[in-house]
Write a protein that holds these residues in place. Sequence first.
Motif, PDB file in Angstrom:
ATOM      1  N   GLY A 256       0.813  -1.199   0.000  1.00 63.81           N
ATOM      2  CA  GLY A 256       0.000   0.000   0.000  1.00 63.81           C
ATOM      3  C   GLY A 256       0.847   1.250   0.000  1.00 63.81           C
ATOM      4  N   MET A 257       0.327   2.325  -0.576  1.00 60.67           N
ATOM      5  CA  MET A 257       0.976   3.627  -0.509  1.00 60.67           C
ATOM      6  C   MET A 257       0.945   4.142   0.921  1.00 60.67           C
ATOM      7  N   PRO A 258       1.700   5.179   1.260  1.00 55.38           N
ATOM      8  CA  PRO A 258       1.637   5.763   2.613  1.00 55.38           C
ATOM      9  C   PRO A 258       0.216   6.157   2.991  1.00 55.38           C
ATOM     10  N   ASN A 259      -0.103   6.035   4.265  1.00 51.16           N
ATOM     11  CA  ASN A 259      -1.442   6.330   4.785  1.00 51.16           C
ATOM     12  C   ASN A 259      -1.556   7.828   5.042  1.00 51.16           C
ATOM     13  N   VAL A 260      -2.216   8.549   4.174  1.00 52.90           N
ATOM     14  CA  VAL A 260      -2.280  10.012   4.257  1.00 52.90           C
ATOM     15  C   VAL A 260      -3.706  10.473   4.555  1.00 52.90           C
ATOM     16  N   LEU A 261      -3.803  11.643   5.200  1.00 54.21           N
ATOM     17  CA  LEU A 261      -5.114  12.223   5.505  1.00 54.21           C
ATOM     18  C   LEU A 261      -5.608  12.961   4.258  1.00 54.21           C
ATOM     19  N   TRP A 262      -6.386  12.289   3.439  1.00 54.01           N
ATOM     20  CA  TRP A 262      -6.710  12.802   2.112  1.00 54.01           C
ATOM     21  C   TRP A 262      -7.533  14.081   2.164  1.00 54.01           C
ATOM     22  N   ASN A 263      -8.310  14.298   3.235  1.00 57.08           N
ATOM     23  CA  ASN A 263      -9.110  15.523   3.297  1.00 57.08           C
ATOM     24  C   ASN A 263      -8.388  16.664   4.005  1.00 57.08           C
ATOM     25  N   ASN A 264      -7.087  16.552   4.225  1.00 54.56           N
ATOM     26  CA  ASN A 264      -6.299  17.650   4.785  1.00 54.56           C
ATOM     27  C   ASN A 264      -6.044  18.691   3.695  1.00 54.56           C
ATOM     28  N   VAL A 265      -6.524  19.911   3.938  1.00 54.47           N
ATOM     29  CA  VAL A 265      -6.318  20.982   2.958  1.00 54.47           C
ATOM     30  C   VAL A 265      -5.382  22.053   3.491  1.00 54.47           C
ATOM     31  N   GLY A 266      -4.691  21.748   4.590  1.00 50.24           N
ATOM     32  CA  GLY A 266      -3.751  22.705   5.152  1.00 50.24           C
ATOM     33  C   GLY A 266      -2.328  22.373   4.778  1.00 50.24           C
ATOM     34  N   SER A 267      -1.399  22.775   5.635  1.00 49.87           N
ATOM     35  CA  SER A 267       0.011  22.493   5.374  1.00 49.87           C
ATOM     36  C   SER A 267       0.309  21.032   5.673  1.00 49.87           C
ATOM     37  N   SER A 268       1.432  20.568   5.159  1.00 48.84           N
ATOM     38  CA  SER A 268       1.834  19.182   5.376  1.00 48.84           C
ATOM     39  C   SER A 268       3.340  19.129   5.547  1.00 48.84           C
ATOM     40  N   SER A 269       3.853  17.928   5.791  1.00 54.53           N
ATOM     41  CA  SER A 269       5.294  17.764   5.976  1.00 54.53           C
ATOM     42  C   SER A 269       6.035  18.341   4.777  1.00 54.53           C
ATOM     43  N   GLY A 270       6.909  19.249   5.026  1.00 60.30           N
ATOM     44  CA  GLY A 270       7.754  19.773   3.957  1.00 60.30           C
ATOM     45  C   GLY A 270       7.328  21.114   3.400  1.00 60.30           C
ATOM     46  N   GLY A 271       6.119  21.566   3.680  1.00 59.13           N
ATOM     47  CA  GLY A 271       5.757  22.844   3.093  1.00 59.13           C
ATOM     48  C   GLY A 271       4.306  23.215   3.288  1.00 59.13           C
ATOM     49  N   ASN A 272       3.945  24.342   2.738  1.00 59.53           N
ATOM     50  CA  ASN A 272       2.605  24.875   2.859  1.00 59.53           C
ATOM     51  C   ASN A 272       1.727  24.340   1.730  1.00 59.53           C
ATOM     52  N   TYR A 273       1.557  23.024   1.711  1.00 57.27           N
ATOM     53  CA  TYR A 273       0.701  22.395   0.716  1.00 57.27           C
ATOM     54  C   TYR A 273      -0.044  21.245   1.379  1.00 57.27           C
ATOM     55  N   ASP A 274      -1.108  20.785   0.735  1.00 51.94           N
ATOM     56  CA  ASP A 274      -1.962  19.792   1.372  1.00 51.94           C
ATOM     57  C   ASP A 274      -1.445  18.377   1.141  1.00 51.94           C
ATOM     58  N   SER A 275      -2.194  17.408   1.675  1.00 53.31           N
ATOM     59  CA  SER A 275      -1.751  16.014   1.625  1.00 53.31           C
ATOM     60  C   SER A 275      -1.784  15.440   0.220  1.00 53.31           C
ATOM     61  N   ALA A 276      -2.686  15.917  -0.621  1.00 51.14           N
ATOM     62  CA  ALA A 276      -2.712  15.442  -2.008  1.00 51.14           C
ATOM     63  C   ALA A 276      -1.443  15.869  -2.738  1.00 51.14           C
ATOM     64  N   VAL A 277      -0.990  17.080  -2.480  1.00 52.48           N
ATOM     65  CA  VAL A 277       0.256  17.540  -3.100  1.00 52.48           C
ATOM     66  C   VAL A 277       1.440  16.770  -2.517  1.00 52.48           C
ATOM     67  N   TRP A 278       1.449  16.524  -1.204  1.00 55.96           N
ATOM     68  CA  TRP A 278       2.506  15.699  -0.601  1.00 55.96           C
ATOM     69  C   TRP A 278       2.595  14.365  -1.325  1.00 55.96           C
ATOM     70  N   THR A 279       1.439  13.776  -1.618  1.00 59.80           N
ATOM     71  CA  THR A 279       1.414  12.487  -2.308  1.00 59.80           C
ATOM     72  C   THR A 279       1.993  12.601  -3.710  1.00 59.80           C
ATOM     73  N   GLN A 280       1.694  13.691  -4.402  1.00 54.85           N
ATOM     74  CA  GLN A 280       2.263  13.893  -5.743  1.00 54.85           C
ATOM     75  C   GLN A 280       3.786  13.976  -5.674  1.00 54.85           C
ATOM     76  N   TYR A 281       4.312  14.718  -4.698  1.00 48.35           N
ATOM     77  CA  TYR A 281       5.762  14.825  -4.545  1.00 48.35           C
ATOM     78  C   TYR A 281       6.375  13.467  -4.190  1.00 48.35           C
ATOM     79  N   PHE A 282       5.690  12.714  -3.338  1.00 49.45           N
ATOM     80  CA  PHE A 282       6.171  11.379  -2.985  1.00 49.45           C
ATOM     81  C   PHE A 282       6.256  10.498  -4.233  1.00 49.45           C
TER      82      PHE A 282
END
Length: 391
Positions: A256-282
């Motif tokens: 499975g991919m990392p377990n992320v909070l998909w409805n998080n629309v705030g900042s995330s690890s690494g920057g001021n972007y949401d969890s969907a963007v974190w997943t794209q970078y991953f």
Amino acid sequence: MGFPAMRALAISALALQGACLAIDRDAAPTIEARASWTYLGCYTDNVSGRALPNGEQVPGGTNAMANELCQSTCQADGFTLAGTEYAGECWCGNAIGNGGALSTNPSSLCTMTCKGNAAETCGGPNGLSVYQYGSSSPPTSGTGKRGLAYNNNNPTANAEYANLFAGYSSVSWGYDWGYPSYNLNPSFEFVPMLWGLPSGSDPGWTAAVQTVGTKNILGFNEPDLTYSGSSNILPANAAAGYATYMEPFAGTVKIGMPNVLWNNVGSSSGGNYDSAVWTQYFLGNCTGCHFDFAAIHYYQDCDPADGQSGAAWFQGNVTNAYNTLHLPIWITEFQCYGTDAQQVAFLQTVLPWLDAQSYVARYAYFGVFPDYLVNSAGTGLSDIGMAYATT
């Protein structure tokens, strides 16, 4: 996260507008409609490993014990199996465990007269007279999509609370944010998780993945978040960790991919972007990685303040994850914030929908703890737990 207290920290960090959880323990329990009690036979039992795990105090105490009284007590607490033993003991559960086996010589094991009814037999010193509500055979492994997010924070330091769900066909798997299963009932598939980045080689993780029966593995719990209960990993570091600790098992288990909070629309690890963007970078950094399914979390109000439907919000979020990632979806944590009645109504709406979506592979409501899916005493399912097990 792995504990209710940690979830509270997550809510604060994400500034979600969640309502306080109000527990209504006066509501009558919803008992799954079944036929009637059926005698299964005399099962072996011993104090070092109970065939049924939960001892119950019946009205009137041991001197009032009768099979019907034990059955009604177990049913009221959400159990499907009831067993009487030693003339005055009542034991409850949802599956026969700990090696309990149907006796080939019941005349030597189940011979004691019930203290509350001289016309009945209530087991013996090592024999358990077992009855089941609505079936003529003990429960077997679950086949549904529903899972159990549990831990060993209970009096037995074991999977005691999760095992209360044994025997419900809709529940088939469990995980505990780690890789000791803590004796999860074998009717469930245990799914190990590598919670965060190890500091070096991890032979324990390798052994867990290679354990007979392991079919799926989970990696990194909420690496997209920065609160103290998350694994909080930069996307590039998470990708490197997957390449080292997950990718070697591609083809032998489903990853499975990392377990992320998909409805998080705030900042995330690494920057001021949401969890969907974190997943794209991953994904951009994990170009050589193999994934069999995506794993997401969801937390929000049962009844949002703006009057929208919390169930519709949830359904839209899950659909968005699938349309974005194009992989089967596991919702490894989800919960709506509200009263018991609101949560039950939410589950009664979303569970049939989840079961009907071909792209939703598995899901686990949060969580198997007292005052959540388990009652406050830890002896049976709560109203929410019964809705989760039987809807």
